[in-house]
Write a protein that holds these residues in place. Sequence first.
Motif, PDB file in Angstrom:
ATOM      1  N   ASN A  30       0.825  -1.213   0.000  1.00 38.36           N
ATOM      2  CA  ASN A  30       0.000   0.000   0.000  1.00 38.36           C
ATOM      3  C   ASN A  30       0.859   1.264   0.000  1.00 38.36           C
ATOM      4  O   ASN A  30       0.606   2.221  -0.728  1.00 38.36           O
ATOM      5  CB  ASN A  30      -0.944   0.022   1.196  1.00 38.36           C
ATOM      6  N   VAL A  31       1.908   1.224   0.875  1.00 34.88           N
ATOM      7  CA  VAL A  31       2.786   2.388   0.956  1.00 34.88           C
ATOM      8  C   VAL A  31       3.529   2.582  -0.367  1.00 34.88           C
ATOM      9  O   VAL A  31       3.678   3.704  -0.861  1.00 34.88           O
ATOM     10  CB  VAL A  31       3.770   2.245   2.132  1.00 34.88           C
ATOM     11  N   ASN A  32       3.954   1.468  -0.968  1.00 34.27           N
ATOM     12  CA  ASN A  32       4.627   1.563  -2.274  1.00 34.27           C
ATOM     13  C   ASN A  32       3.714   2.184  -3.318  1.00 34.27           C
ATOM     14  O   ASN A  32       4.134   3.024  -4.111  1.00 34.27           O
ATOM     15  CB  ASN A  32       5.071   0.174  -2.751  1.00 34.27           C
ATOM     16  N   ASN A  33       2.468   1.744  -3.312  1.00 33.52           N
ATOM     17  CA  ASN A  33       1.507   2.310  -4.277  1.00 33.52           C
ATOM     18  C   ASN A  33       1.310   3.806  -4.037  1.00 33.52           C
ATOM     19  O   ASN A  33       1.243   4.595  -4.977  1.00 33.52           O
ATOM     20  CB  ASN A  33       0.157   1.592  -4.174  1.00 33.52           C
TER      21      ASN A  33
ATOM     22  N   LYS B 263      -4.987   7.795   3.541  1.00 32.82           N
ATOM     23  CA  LYS B 263      -4.699   6.351   3.506  1.00 32.82           C
ATOM     24  C   LYS B 263      -3.290   6.080   4.019  1.00 32.82           C
ATOM     25  O   LYS B 263      -3.057   5.141   4.787  1.00 32.82           O
ATOM     26  CB  LYS B 263      -4.814   5.818   2.068  1.00 32.82           C
ATOM     27  N   LEU B 264      -2.349   6.921   3.574  1.00 31.48           N
ATOM     28  CA  LEU B 264      -0.972   6.745   3.998  1.00 31.48           C
ATOM     29  C   LEU B 264      -0.832   6.894   5.512  1.00 31.48           C
ATOM     30  O   LEU B 264      -0.192   6.084   6.179  1.00 31.48           O
ATOM     31  CB  LEU B 264      -0.077   7.767   3.283  1.00 31.48           C
ATOM     32  N   GLU B 265      -1.465   7.914   6.075  1.00 31.77           N
ATOM     33  CA  GLU B 265      -1.396   8.111   7.521  1.00 31.77           C
ATOM     34  C   GLU B 265      -2.024   6.937   8.271  1.00 31.77           C
ATOM     35  O   GLU B 265      -1.532   6.491   9.304  1.00 31.77           O
ATOM     36  CB  GLU B 265      -2.072   9.434   7.897  1.00 31.77           C
ATOM     37  N   LYS B 266      -3.116   6.408   7.716  1.00 35.36           N
ATOM     38  CA  LYS B 266      -3.777   5.241   8.332  1.00 35.36           C
ATOM     39  C   LYS B 266      -2.831   4.031   8.317  1.00 35.36           C
ATOM     40  O   LYS B 266      -2.704   3.309   9.305  1.00 35.36           O
ATOM     41  CB  LYS B 266      -5.063   4.934   7.573  1.00 35.36           C
ATOM     42  N   GLU B 267      -2.162   3.819   7.190  1.00 35.37           N
ATOM     43  CA  GLU B 267      -1.231   2.685   7.093  1.00 35.37           C
ATOM     44  C   GLU B 267      -0.068   2.840   8.080  1.00 35.37           C
ATOM     45  O   GLU B 267       0.360   1.887   8.720  1.00 35.37           O
ATOM     46  CB  GLU B 267      -0.669   2.561   5.665  1.00 35.37           C
ATOM     47  N   ILE B 268       0.427   4.076   8.201  1.00 40.19           N
ATOM     48  CA  ILE B 268       1.528   4.331   9.137  1.00 40.19           C
ATOM     49  C   ILE B 268       1.067   4.066  10.565  1.00 40.19           C
ATOM     50  O   ILE B 268       1.790   3.452  11.372  1.00 40.19           O
ATOM     51  CB  ILE B 268       2.049   5.777   8.987  1.00 40.19           C
ATOM     52  N   ASN B 269      -0.138   4.482  10.915  1.00 44.07           N
ATOM     53  CA  ASN B 269      -0.687   4.204  12.252  1.00 44.07           C
ATOM     54  C   ASN B 269      -0.807   2.704  12.489  1.00 44.07           C
ATOM     55  O   ASN B 269      -0.515   2.216  13.581  1.00 44.07           O
ATOM     56  CB  ASN B 269      -2.044   4.878  12.440  1.00 44.07           C
ATOM     57  N   ASN B 270      -1.283   1.992  11.469  1.00 41.69           N
ATOM     58  CA  ASN B 270      -1.382   0.528  11.598  1.00 41.69           C
ATOM     59  C   ASN B 270      -0.007  -0.085  11.841  1.00 41.69           C
ATOM     60  O   ASN B 270       0.150  -1.001  12.646  1.00 41.69           O
ATOM     61  CB  ASN B 270      -2.008  -0.084  10.350  1.00 41.69           C
ATOM     62  N   LEU B 271       0.975   0.401  11.106  1.00 42.17           N
ATOM     63  CA  LEU B 271       2.333  -0.117  11.294  1.00 42.17           C
ATOM     64  C   LEU B 271       2.832   0.142  12.707  1.00 42.17           C
ATOM     65  O   LEU B 271       3.496  -0.697  13.317  1.00 42.17           O
ATOM     66  CB  LEU B 271       3.289   0.550  10.296  1.00 42.17           C
ATOM     67  N   ASN B 272       2.517   1.310  13.242  1.00 44.74           N
ATOM     68  CA  ASN B 272       2.972   1.651  14.591  1.00 44.74           C
ATOM     69  C   ASN B 272       2.359   0.753  15.653  1.00 44.74           C
ATOM     70  O   ASN B 272       2.915   0.585  16.728  1.00 44.74           O
ATOM     71  CB  ASN B 272       2.643   3.121  14.902  1.00 44.74           C
ATOM     72  N   LYS B 273       1.197   0.186  15.354  1.00 39.26           N
ATOM     73  CA  LYS B 273       0.509  -0.664  16.334  1.00 39.26           C
ATOM     74  C   LYS B 273       1.076  -2.080  16.389  1.00 39.26           C
ATOM     75  O   LYS B 273       0.805  -2.820  17.314  1.00 39.26           O
ATOM     76  CB  LYS B 273      -0.984  -0.743  16.006  1.00 39.26           C
ATOM     77  N   LEU B 274       1.829  -2.489  15.410  1.00 42.52           N
ATOM     78  CA  LEU B 274       2.325  -3.867  15.379  1.00 42.52           C
ATOM     79  C   LEU B 274       3.423  -4.066  16.423  1.00 42.52           C
ATOM     80  O   LEU B 274       4.418  -3.357  16.437  1.00 42.52           O
ATOM     81  CB  LEU B 274       2.900  -4.208  13.998  1.00 42.52           C
TER      82      LEU B 274
ATOM     83  N   GLU C  15      10.512   7.022   6.233  1.00 37.19           N
ATOM     84  CA  GLU C  15      11.178   7.924   5.286  1.00 37.19           C
ATOM     85  C   GLU C  15      10.323   8.105   4.035  1.00 37.19           C
ATOM     86  O   GLU C  15      10.140   9.217   3.536  1.00 37.19           O
ATOM     87  CB  GLU C  15      12.555   7.367   4.903  1.00 37.19           C
ATOM     88  N   ASP C  16       9.803   6.949   3.543  1.00 30.67           N
ATOM     89  CA  ASP C  16       8.924   7.019   2.366  1.00 30.67           C
ATOM     90  C   ASP C  16       7.703   7.874   2.681  1.00 30.67           C
ATOM     91  O   ASP C  16       7.232   8.660   1.848  1.00 30.67           O
ATOM     92  CB  ASP C  16       8.479   5.611   1.941  1.00 30.67           C
ATOM     93  N   LYS C  17       7.178   7.692   3.901  1.00 31.06           N
ATOM     94  CA  LYS C  17       5.995   8.471   4.292  1.00 31.06           C
ATOM     95  C   LYS C  17       6.317   9.965   4.285  1.00 31.06           C
ATOM     96  O   LYS C  17       5.576  10.780   3.732  1.00 31.06           O
ATOM     97  CB  LYS C  17       5.530   8.048   5.694  1.00 31.06           C
ATOM     98  N   ASN C  18       7.459  10.304   4.900  1.00 33.74           N
ATOM     99  CA  ASN C  18       7.844  11.721   4.953  1.00 33.74           C
ATOM    100  C   ASN C  18       8.053  12.287   3.550  1.00 33.74           C
ATOM    101  O   ASN C  18       7.614  13.400   3.239  1.00 33.74           O
ATOM    102  CB  ASN C  18       9.107  11.909   5.800  1.00 33.74           C
ATOM    103  N   ASN C  19       8.708  11.491   2.726  1.00 36.77           N
ATOM    104  CA  ASN C  19       8.912  11.944   1.341  1.00 36.77           C
ATOM    105  C   ASN C  19       7.579  12.129   0.632  1.00 36.77           C
ATOM    106  O   ASN C  19       7.357  13.099  -0.092  1.00 36.77           O
ATOM    107  CB  ASN C  19       9.779  10.947   0.575  1.00 36.77           C
ATOM    108  N   LEU C  20       6.686  11.156   0.858  1.00 39.22           N
ATOM    109  CA  LEU C  20       5.389  11.227   0.195  1.00 39.22           C
ATOM    110  C   LEU C  20       4.570  12.405   0.712  1.00 39.22           C
ATOM    111  O   LEU C  20       3.919  13.119  -0.058  1.00 39.22           O
ATOM    112  CB  LEU C  20       4.629   9.919   0.406  1.00 39.22           C
TER     113      LEU C  20
END
Length: 196
Positions: free
Chosen positions: A125-128, A146-157, A175-180
């Motif tokens: 998802n992040v790649n897309n 969507k990106l922020e939601k995915e990052i939050n999900n990642l933080n919960k793991l 880093e990808d998130k910040n760039n995006l």
Amino acid sequence: LEIYCEECDDVFCFKCALFNHKLHKLSDVNEIAQEKLLKVNELLKDLNTKKEIILQRSNKVKEIIVKVKEQFELNERDINLQFDDLHKELDKKKDILFLELNNIKDERLQSLQNENDLLNTYHNNVNNLCQLKNENAINILQNKLKLEKEINNLNKLNVLNNLNEINEFKLSIKEDKNNLINLINTKLVHVFKTYT
């Protein structure tokens, strides 16, 4: 006629006794034989009594030996039975522990596999999202959410906090998130400038 010489403790004929043992104490053989026979009979009687005592003691010892052997056989049987029971109990506990261990292993592996699948999904998802190019403002905003939601999900793991490789992956995603986000913000500024 035979004569008994008490000093020589021997029997001689009367003639020898008179010439060779004349100063010795001499006695009639029959009298001495009777006396000695009485003494021998007393000794035999005493020996027979002692023999009976020894025989009784020997029989008692044999009985004790039999009882001791029987008791030891019983003890050995009891010990074997107790150890058999212990082995059975230990085998049961071992089987239960192996079963629990296998269940824990299966659950953990399944949990890790699920987390891995989820990570792969998030990564895709992040790649897309990272491949966004010329998008309109609404799509960019939706994708930013969507990106922020995915990052939050990642933080919960939890697994991300425990495994170094996944931590590196997380940093890479951040880093990808910040760039995006920078890219999206740049596009948003450009879109707003265009519409205003």
